[in-house]
Design an enzyme around this catalytic site. Structure first.
Site, mmCIF file in Angstrom:
data_model
loop_
_atom_site.group_PDB
_atom_site.id
_atom_site.type_symbol
_atom_site.label_atom_id
_atom_site.label_comp_id
_atom_site.label_asym_id
_atom_site.label_seq_id
_atom_site.Cartn_x
_atom_site.Cartn_y
_atom_site.Cartn_z
ATOM 1 C CB THR A 43 -10.432 5.206 18.199
ATOM 2 O OG1 THR A 43 -10.189 3.936 17.580
ATOM 3 C CG2 THR A 43 -11.487 5.021 19.279
ATOM 4 C CB SER A 67 -10.332 0.610 16.374
ATOM 5 O OG SER A 67 -10.341 -0.435 17.310
ATOM 6 C CG LEU A 68 -16.280 -1.688 15.535
ATOM 7 C CD1 LEU A 68 -17.093 -2.880 15.021
ATOM 8 C CD2 LEU A 68 -17.190 -0.506 15.799
ATOM 9 N NE ARG A 69 -8.014 -3.695 18.823
ATOM 10 C CZ ARG A 69 -7.174 -2.833 19.356
ATOM 11 N NH1 ARG A 69 -6.959 -2.824 20.647
ATOM 12 N NH2 ARG A 69 -6.524 -1.958 18.608
ATOM 13 N NE ARG A 70 -6.382 1.122 18.616
ATOM 14 C CZ ARG A 70 -5.710 1.291 17.488
ATOM 15 N NH1 ARG A 70 -6.204 2.047 16.515
ATOM 16 N NH2 ARG A 70 -4.545 0.692 17.317
ATOM 17 N NE ARG A 94 -3.160 -0.146 3.081
ATOM 18 C CZ ARG A 94 -3.555 -0.016 4.342
ATOM 19 N NH1 ARG A 94 -3.433 -1.008 5.196
ATOM 20 N NH2 ARG A 94 -4.074 1.126 4.757
ATOM 21 N NE ARG A 128 -6.046 6.325 11.785
ATOM 22 C CZ ARG A 128 -6.326 5.073 12.074
ATOM 23 N NH1 ARG A 128 -6.540 4.715 13.316
ATOM 24 N NH2 ARG A 128 -6.392 4.165 11.117
ATOM 25 C CB SER A 177 -0.437 4.454 4.179
ATOM 26 O OG SER A 177 0.127 3.293 4.766
ATOM 27 C CB CYS A 231 -12.738 -4.929 11.159
ATOM 28 S SG CYS A 231 -13.371 -4.677 9.542
ATOM 29 N NE ARG A 246 -11.436 4.211 7.710
ATOM 30 C CZ ARG A 246 -11.582 3.767 6.464
ATOM 31 N NH1 ARG A 246 -12.763 3.824 5.878
ATOM 32 N NH2 ARG A 246 -10.560 3.275 5.807
ATOM 33 N N GLY A 247 -8.270 7.329 8.370
ATOM 34 C CA GLY A 247 -7.143 7.894 7.645
ATOM 35 C C GLY A 247 -5.853 7.283 8.162
ATOM 36 C CG ASN A 248 -2.049 8.357 6.339
ATOM 37 O OD1 ASN A 248 -1.756 9.200 7.184
ATOM 38 N ND2 ASN A 248 -2.008 8.601 5.037
ATOM 39 C CB VAL A 249 -0.113 6.833 11.404
ATOM 40 C CG1 VAL A 249 0.530 7.423 12.650
ATOM 41 C CG2 VAL A 249 -0.451 5.357 11.635
ATOM 42 C CE LYS A 269 -3.731 -2.414 13.776
ATOM 43 N NZ LYS A 269 -4.107 -1.548 14.873
ATOM 44 C CG ASP A 270 -4.491 -3.553 8.892
ATOM 45 O OD1 ASP A 270 -5.277 -3.369 9.837
ATOM 46 O OD2 ASP A 270 -3.585 -2.747 8.597
HETATM 47 N N1 LIG Z 1 -5.478 -0.238 11.089
HETATM 48 C C1 LIG Z 1 -4.313 0.450 10.589
HETATM 49 C C2 LIG Z 1 -3.069 -0.087 11.182
HETATM 50 N N2 LIG Z 1 -2.632 -1.312 10.867
HETATM 51 C C3 LIG Z 1 -1.491 -1.553 11.576
HETATM 52 C C4 LIG Z 1 -1.222 -0.439 12.332
HETATM 53 C C5 LIG Z 1 -0.095 -0.292 13.256
HETATM 54 C C6 LIG Z 1 1.091 -1.178 13.018
HETATM 55 C C7 LIG Z 1 0.955 -2.584 13.507
HETATM 56 O O1 LIG Z 1 0.006 -2.982 14.199
HETATM 57 O O2 LIG Z 1 1.886 -3.368 13.181
HETATM 58 C C8 LIG Z 1 -2.214 0.505 12.085
HETATM 59 C C9 LIG Z 1 -2.339 1.863 12.644
HETATM 60 C C10 LIG Z 1 -2.985 1.915 14.002
HETATM 61 O O3 LIG Z 1 -3.781 1.041 14.380
HETATM 62 O O4 LIG Z 1 -2.712 2.890 14.730
#
Ligand SMILES: NCc1[nH]cc(CCC(=O)O)c1CC(=O)O
Length: 303
Positions: A125, A127-130, A9, A153, A11, A240, A147-150, A81-82
């Protein structure tokens, strides 16, 4: 083969991770040329809807897998994790790299940690988990989508839309943002996503030469831990859509798995943990999933 092409990707975090893998492969195999093939995925392009609504984690992999099928790339690098709990047929994880920091990070420009946030503070956030774990610890907080990349955010936090946000420590550290981590949110009180902090290399399963090259980067201990976490998630129908968290740690030959299923709406959480032999991580994952289901996790999952 003298050139290995890695799909990634675009990002900044994905590019960092893939460059890291490329460098490790160059060191492991002197003489091998390693190139990046950056691709855009639907998961990156659609930012106005939740991931759950547009089709889940697989969206980040699809375009990369298609490039491998067309022969335009030899392998692909992902944050594990993705990666969906069950891979598309024809693909395999040829290597799982040593895990970085597994924890989540509390990031704020004004507050030192979750406990320091004032009543009704705005926390970002998607993320449902968070969200579920935030609800459980601080029912008063206002949870806002993010949302969006790090980098995006962090920019939104700095823009003043939130009092704090929660991100993965690993992503922040890889991009050089260690100093933004105000507190680590960690076990046993807070659990990460299954496989958080681990990078995986995906290959087609019909090309053993490429798999063998990549396997040089595999870390057995990380593979064992994430096998337990992912087996637990799979047994819970995890995707997810479901707030599932889990962390396995290895002490010698003993594997400890802590798991959690939460409800985003009201912060109800069920927790379970178990220990087992490192030789049987999947069995441990299934055992913890069953313990969670026995406590009513199904009702939380089905809403
Ligand atoms: N969902 C996006 C994602 N996928 C992996 C990471 C962090 C790096 C990792 O877990 O190795 C992130 C960003 C985040 O959750 O802050």
């Amino acid at each position: 083969m003298t050139t290995l092409r890695i799909a990634t990707r675009k990002s900044p975090l994905a590019l960092w991770q893939t460059e890291h893998v490329a460098e490790r492969l160059r060191v492991a195999h002197p003489g091998l040329t390693v190139e990046l093939v950056p691709l855009s995925t639907r998961g990156d392009e659609i930012l106005d809807r939740s991931l759950a609504a547009i089709g889940g984690k697989g969206l980040f992999l699809k375009e990369l897998e298609l490039a491998m099928q067309r022969g335009e790339a030899d392998c692909a690098v992902h944050s594990l994790k993705d990666v969906p709990m069950t891979l598309e047929p024809g693909f395999a994880l040829a290597a799982i790299l040593p895990r970085a920091d597994h924890a989540d990070a509390f990031v704020s420009n004004h507050f030192d940690g979750l406990d320091a946030l004032p009543q009704d503070a705005r926390v970002g956030t998607s993320s449902l988990r968070r969200q579920a774990q935030l609800r459980a610890l601080r029912p008063d907080l206002q949870l806002r989508d993010l949302r969006g990349n790090v980098n995006t955010r962090l920019a939104k936090l700095d823009g003043g839309d939130y009092d704090a946000i929660v991100l993965a420590c690993a992503g922040l550290q890889r991009l050089g943002f260690d100093a933004r981590i105000r507190a680590r949110l960690d076990a046993p009180g807070w659990l990460p996503a299954p496989a958080q902090g681990a990078i995986a290399i995906e290959t087609r399963d019909d090309d053993p030469r490429i798999a063998a090259l990549c396997a040089a980067l595999d870390d057995a201990a990380t593979r064992t831990c994430v096998a337990a976490e992912r087996a637990m998630n799979r047994a819970l129908d995890g995707s997810c859509h479901v707030p599932v968290a889990g962390l396995a740690t290895l002490q010698g030959e003993c594997l400890l798995l802590q798991g959690l299923v939460g409800a985003t709406a009201d912060g109800r959480c069920v927790r379970a943990q178990a220990e087992g032999p490192a030789q049987a991580p999947e069995a441990l994952g299934i055992e913890v999933a069953q313990a969670l289901l026995a406590q009513g996790a199904r009702a939380l999952i089905d809403g």
